[in-house]
Design a protein around this motif. Sequence first.
Motif, short mmCIF file in Angstrom:
data_model
loop_
_atom_site.label_atom_id
_atom_site.label_comp_id
_atom_site.label_asym_id
_atom_site.label_seq_id
_atom_site.Cartn_x
_atom_site.Cartn_y
_atom_site.Cartn_z
N ILE A 133 0.87 -1.18 0.00
CA ILE A 133 0.00 0.00 0.00
C ILE A 133 0.91 1.23 0.00
N ARG A 134 0.93 1.92 -1.11
CA ARG A 134 1.76 3.11 -1.23
C ARG A 134 1.04 4.29 -0.58
N LEU A 135 1.66 4.81 0.46
CA LEU A 135 1.05 5.91 1.20
C LEU A 135 1.38 7.24 0.54
N PRO A 136 0.55 8.24 0.70
CA PRO A 136 0.85 9.56 0.13
C PRO A 136 2.07 10.17 0.80
N PRO A 137 2.74 11.09 0.12
CA PRO A 137 3.99 11.67 0.68
C PRO A 137 3.80 12.31 2.04
N GLU A 138 2.62 12.88 2.28
CA GLU A 138 2.44 13.57 3.55
C GLU A 138 2.15 12.61 4.70
N ALA A 139 1.94 11.31 4.41
CA ALA A 139 1.65 10.34 5.46
C ALA A 139 2.89 10.03 6.28
N ASP A 140 2.67 9.71 7.53
CA ASP A 140 3.77 9.39 8.44
C ASP A 140 3.94 7.88 8.49
N GLY A 141 5.08 7.38 8.02
CA GLY A 141 5.35 5.95 8.07
C GLY A 141 5.74 5.39 6.72
N ASP A 142 6.14 4.11 6.75
CA ASP A 142 6.57 3.42 5.54
C ASP A 142 5.38 2.79 4.83
N ASP A 143 5.62 2.38 3.59
CA ASP A 143 4.60 1.65 2.86
C ASP A 143 4.27 0.36 3.60
N VAL A 144 3.04 -0.11 3.44
CA VAL A 144 2.51 -1.23 4.21
C VAL A 144 2.46 -2.47 3.34
N TYR A 145 2.94 -3.58 3.88
CA TYR A 145 2.96 -4.85 3.16
C TYR A 145 1.60 -5.54 3.28
N VAL A 146 1.15 -6.13 2.15
CA VAL A 146 -0.11 -6.89 2.11
C VAL A 146 0.23 -8.30 1.62
N SER A 147 -0.13 -9.31 2.36
CA SER A 147 0.23 -10.68 2.01
C SER A 147 -0.52 -11.14 0.77
N ALA A 148 0.04 -12.15 0.12
CA ALA A 148 -0.58 -12.69 -1.09
C ALA A 148 -1.95 -13.29 -0.79
N ALA A 149 -2.11 -13.87 0.41
CA ALA A 149 -3.41 -14.45 0.78
C ALA A 149 -4.48 -13.37 0.87
N GLN A 150 -4.13 -12.21 1.45
CA GLN A 150 -5.10 -11.12 1.53
C GLN A 150 -5.42 -10.56 0.15
N VAL A 151 -4.40 -10.48 -0.70
CA VAL A 151 -4.64 -9.97 -2.06
C VAL A 151 -5.63 -10.87 -2.80
N LYS A 152 -5.43 -12.17 -2.68
CA LYS A 152 -6.30 -13.10 -3.38
C LYS A 152 -7.69 -13.15 -2.76
N ARG A 153 -7.76 -13.10 -1.43
CA ARG A 153 -9.06 -13.20 -0.76
C ARG A 153 -9.94 -11.99 -1.05
N THR A 154 -9.34 -10.81 -1.05
CA THR A 154 -10.12 -9.59 -1.29
C THR A 154 -10.08 -9.14 -2.75
N GLU A 155 -9.38 -9.92 -3.62
CA GLU A 155 -9.33 -9.66 -5.05
C GLU A 155 -8.84 -8.24 -5.36
N LEU A 156 -7.71 -7.89 -4.75
CA LEU A 156 -7.14 -6.57 -4.98
C LEU A 156 -6.49 -6.50 -6.35
N VAL A 157 -6.55 -5.35 -6.95
CA VAL A 157 -5.92 -5.09 -8.25
C VAL A 157 -5.13 -3.80 -8.14
N PRO A 158 -4.14 -3.59 -9.02
CA PRO A 158 -3.38 -2.35 -8.97
C PRO A 158 -4.28 -1.13 -9.11
N GLY A 159 -4.01 -0.14 -8.28
CA GLY A 159 -4.79 1.09 -8.33
C GLY A 159 -5.93 1.15 -7.33
#
Length: 413
Positions: A133-159
Amino acid sequence: AILVAQGGEPAPPAPEIDATDVSGAPESDDSAAVSETDDAERPARRRSRGGRSRSRRATEETEVATAAGDEAEAVEEQDRPRRRSRGTRAPRAARSEATEDTPARAEPATDSAADDKQVEGVVELVGNGSAFIRLPPEADGDDVYVSAAQVKRTELVPGDRVAGPVRPPRRSERHPSLIRVDSINGRPADEVSEGTRFEDLPATYPTERFELNSEDPTVKAIEWLTPFGKGSRVTVVGPPLSGKTEALVGLADALRAIEGLEISLVLAGSRPEELALWAEHGLTPVGTASLGASAEVQAQVIEQAVDQAKRQAARGAHAVLIVDSVEQLQLHAARRALGAARAIVDGGSLTIVASAPIPVGGETTIIALDQALTALRRFPAVDLAASGTLRADLLVGEAGAEAIAKARAEVLL
């Protein structure tokens, strides 16, 4: 003393016998009799054992002695105190006192404390099926990792814009991790993921032709003589050195100029030089399997790319997946990958354009290349006799379909 008192002589003292010196003691008659009996019975016992030779007895005695010695060494090894590789432990009482005096360690913080921190950003998929999860520049913190299982379960796509709680990275991790997906594009994640399965969505023949508008002679011939559109299943076939990869590159360049298309590339079994060729044209593959990768690995890479494109089409997008190539896949695996392409009724579409040595079956468009024409650099190198489009009239109209049939007839005659 009594004898002296009575006038007699005292008896001589009895000689002292050393208890340890028994060698000179005479044997009794009973002992001699027993010895004579043993000597008489010993030959009989030897004869009853079958008259073993001295060498055999010596061998057996050696074996028995060896076994006894080994057993003694084993017992000695067991009785020997074991060495501790980590130092000597303190007595139990000392350990108890040390435990009581030492303050208890603080328990690690649970993930419940991290639930309070929420993030929201844009999904970017990586090659192994996971995402960030790419956070906006003004956000505090690093980008967040999403596991492959969550990607497949929630059917995430780029964007996709995703929101949810995160936890801090653990000892062996570099990035914070998403605990769960709460919302996708402003909608609850459960509503998005519980939609109709992609395979159950109604499909129709492609009716929207891609206008390639390319100056490449081969691509121009494909556009007018073997047209394809949104939702087509296309294979570019031909023997080695017929120019399949070059044709795919030309088609990809033309498709990238069309607005509203989500184009992705997967390379399976490609030559190293072809990887550089795709990079020169600005296309980064979503999955790659080297030339020496097994057929199973190549099939897995292609399947992951197909799943990602299917999720895009199910959301209403018009996805185009370019596969170079399905040559090393078994026929049923190649057919399953290509079979995912379709035009969804009143929805999005998934178009798959793949290179292969021969047609795999189920295509709506076959683009056959002529090796001899490619070798002579006579372009377009399209073999019209082996090429064709299913229901071309839905893409180019009746007049266009008649013109294609006339051009093919001229070549055959």
